[in-house]
Design an enzyme around this catalytic site. Structure first.
Site, PDB file in Angstrom:
ATOM      1  N   PRO A 288      -8.839 -10.437  56.973  1.00 21.31           N
ATOM      2  CA  PRO A 288     -10.087 -11.125  56.217  1.00 21.31           C
ATOM      3  C   PRO A 288      -9.801 -11.381  54.786  1.00 21.31           C
ATOM      4  CG  PRO A 288     -10.082  -8.653  56.229  1.00 21.31           C
ATOM      5  CD  PRO A 288      -8.718  -9.012  57.004  1.00 21.31           C
ATOM      6  N   CYS A 358     -18.020 -36.166  36.984  1.00 18.96           N
ATOM      7  CA  CYS A 358     -18.547 -37.563  37.232  1.00 18.96           C
ATOM      8  C   CYS A 358     -18.434 -37.713  38.725  1.00 18.96           C
ATOM      9  CB  CYS A 358     -17.516 -38.377  36.225  1.00 18.96           C
ATOM     10  SG  CYS A 358     -18.291 -39.810  36.181  1.00 18.96           S
TER      11      CYS A 358
HETATM   12  C1  LIG Z   1      -4.534 -17.720  59.405  1.00 14.58           C
HETATM   13  C2  LIG Z   1      -5.791 -17.493  58.522  1.00 14.58           C
HETATM   14  N1  LIG Z   1      -5.862 -15.851  58.469  1.00 14.58           N
HETATM   15  C3  LIG Z   1      -7.217 -15.738  57.603  1.00 14.58           C
HETATM   16  C4  LIG Z   1      -7.906 -16.524  56.893  1.00 14.58           C
HETATM   17  C5  LIG Z   1      -9.233 -15.788  56.336  1.00 14.58           C
HETATM   18  O1  LIG Z   1     -10.348 -16.285  56.681  1.00 14.58           O
HETATM   19  P1  LIG Z   1     -11.607 -15.939  56.018  1.00 14.58           P
HETATM   20  O2  LIG Z   1     -11.404 -16.081  54.541  1.00 14.58           O
HETATM   21  O3  LIG Z   1     -12.604 -16.386  56.707  1.00 14.58           O
HETATM   22  O4  LIG Z   1     -11.540 -14.381  56.512  1.00 14.58           O
HETATM   23  C6  LIG Z   1      -7.744 -17.740  57.190  1.00 14.58           C
HETATM   24  C7  LIG Z   1      -8.349 -18.947  56.520  1.00 14.58           C
HETATM   25  O5  LIG Z   1      -9.463 -19.260  57.187  1.00 14.58           O
HETATM   26  C8  LIG Z   1      -6.341 -18.171  57.962  1.00 14.58           C
HETATM   27  O6  LIG Z   1      -6.203 -19.577  58.212  1.00 14.58           O
END
Ligand SMILES: Cc1ncc(COP(=O)(O)O)c(C=O)c1O
Ligand SMILES: N[C@@H](CCCC[NH3+])C(=O)O
Length: 432
Positions: A288, A358
């Site tokens: 996350p 801008c």
């Molecule tokens: C491979 C991977 N892991 C984790 C994330 C983290 O995603 P989020 O910030 O939506 O939890 C991302 C971003 O989308 C990602 O590309």
């Protein structure tokens, strides 16, 4: 409205400090984080894993916000990080982040970046494509170095989110496609290498996802694939990384599940499906980013000019904009703002909260109910902690804002405000 804390005089509180006091001390535009909120979210996710009695790792997707201080907080919380560039890796190293808890992502890692990761002995390289697989195989052999890898797979699942932030569909630039057989080919190549250790598999279907349906399809597809791979190649994954993507509330229109609740449902699905295919327990990893830092971030701006034309929605302009938050211009992302010293003031009108850049598209919020605002008032845009500062730019040669962490009523500057001198420090004069 998003839940915010206020004092008895209706002042916005961030980590127990009055937003307007932070502005007095650090000026605007100012990016602030309630660090307690970050810790609370991480701990709530840990608790779900602990209660599920599954081996796990929570890997903070640091692209959402990557600074030395942030890596230090993550280290204190004893979870992992993922990085997607040499720059993030370097920052983590400077924060003394334990390298064994780092996963290195990216769909075009350079040779230098791969060498850096191997020099630092990062925990896992998440291999994205055949070119990388070939480069890494060669590099590991040359260096006679065992390298732990995870294969990023594309499960062929479309998440219900903005097209720019979907990543799980087969037609995506990321990962080895499962349906076409690419993923299996990649596994065969990796297993044939004496130096690559295939620890597991990874999926990530997109970002700002509210519903578990997409995750469920992807998890089932992934575990079915693992069951096939066991039959075909006797391969067992030690790590199953489900990626990130948990959505957060930006406006009243958003009604995401609490990330801990969503995680709990996903783990139930994982357990049932592992059982269904008689697969052994693996370590379940998640990545996350947004859900950890997004809600904890508040961007504070000072109101400057206003433009009012009879019959049109007013433009109320602040001293920042797309340079510190590109998301509205890039994804039509929506936010909520409040007046920092009168959060619950009666609404007088709907305004457009415009930025100072801008560009006509530099509108932070298209439709924000507000009391009448005057020059010098401070407004706070809520839930800006993810992909705001990390995607910031110097467009129009505006310096990037300072960042302040606030915890237990104490504020600490963690990124200095850029100066005009900083803006030209890489410039060299030219004479023909
Ligand atoms: C491979 C991977 N892991 C984790 C994330 C983290 O995603 P989020 O910030 O939506 O939890 C991302 C971003 O989308 C990602 O590309
Ligand atoms: N930067 C995006 C999300 C992409 C995440 C990285 N794969 C956002 O602001 O929503």
């Amino acid at each position: 409205m998003n839940r915010v804390s206020v004092d008895s005089e209706d002042n916005l509180l961030i980590g127990g400090c009055k937003a307007i006091d932070l502005v007095e001390k650090y000026q605007t535009p100012l990016i602030t984080y309630d660090v307690g909120m970050i810790r609370k979210t991480i701990r709530s996710l840990k608790q779900v894993f602990d209660e599920a009695s599954l081996p796990y790792a929570i890997s903070y997707a640091s692209k959402a916000f990557a600074t030395i201080a942030m890596y230090q907080v993550i280290k204190e919380e004893r979870i992992h990080i993922d990085v997607v560039s040499g720059g993030e890796l370097y920052t983590a190293m400077e924060a003394n982040f334990p390298m064994e808890d780092v996963s290195f992502h990216g769909n075009n890692k350079s040779l230098e970046e791969l060498k850096m990761a191997l020099d630092l002995n990062v925990g896992e390289i998440v291999v994205d494509n055949f070119n990388e697989l070939a480069t890494l195989t060669q590099l590991a052999k040359e260096r006679q170095q065992k390298v732990s890898i995870i294969l990023r797979l594309t499960p062929g699942v479309s998440a219900h989110t903005h097209a720019y932030i979907q990543t799980g569909q087969s037609d995506s630039k990321f990962g080895f496609d499962i349906d076409s057989g690419q993923a299996l080919d990649a596994l065969k190549i990796a297993l044939a290498s004496e130096f690559l250790i295939v620890d597991g598999v990874h999926i990530h279907i997109g970002s700002q996802i509210f519903e578990e349906a997409g995750f469920e399809l992807a998890i089932k597809k992934l575990l079915k694939t693992l069951a096939n791979w066991r039959t075909l190649l006797n391969f067992t994954a030690k790590i199953i990384n489900l990626g990130g993507g948990f959505g957060i509330k930006y406006t009243d229109k958003d009604d995401p599940k609490d990330p801990a609740e969503l995680l709990k449902s996903l783990l139930d699905i994982v357990k049932v499906t592992l059982n269904q295919y008689d697969l052994p327990n693996a370590s379940i990893w998640i990545e996350p980013g947004r859900s950890i830092v997004g809600p904890a971030g508040y961007t504070l701006y000072t109101v400057g000019t206003q433009k009012r034309v009879a019959g049109l929605k007013p433009y109320v302009t602040v001293d920042g904009g797309m340079g510190d938050n590109i998301r509205p211009a890039l994804y039509q992302a929506e936010y909520t703002a409040v007046k920092a010293n009168n959060v619950n003031a009666a609404v007088a009108e709907e305004v457009r909260l415009a930025g100072k850049y801008c560009e006509s598209g530099d509108i932070l919020i298209e439709n924000q109910p507000m009391p009448l605002l005057r020059q010098g008032d401070v407004v706070a845009v809520l839930a800006t902690g993810a992909y705001g500062y990390s995607m910031a730019s110097n467009y129009n040669r505006n310096p990037r804002p300072a960042v302040v962490f606030v915890e237990n009523q104490r504020a600490k500057l963690v990124v200095k405000r850029e100066t005009y001198a900083d803006l030209i420090k890489l410039d060299l004069p030219y004479k023909n």
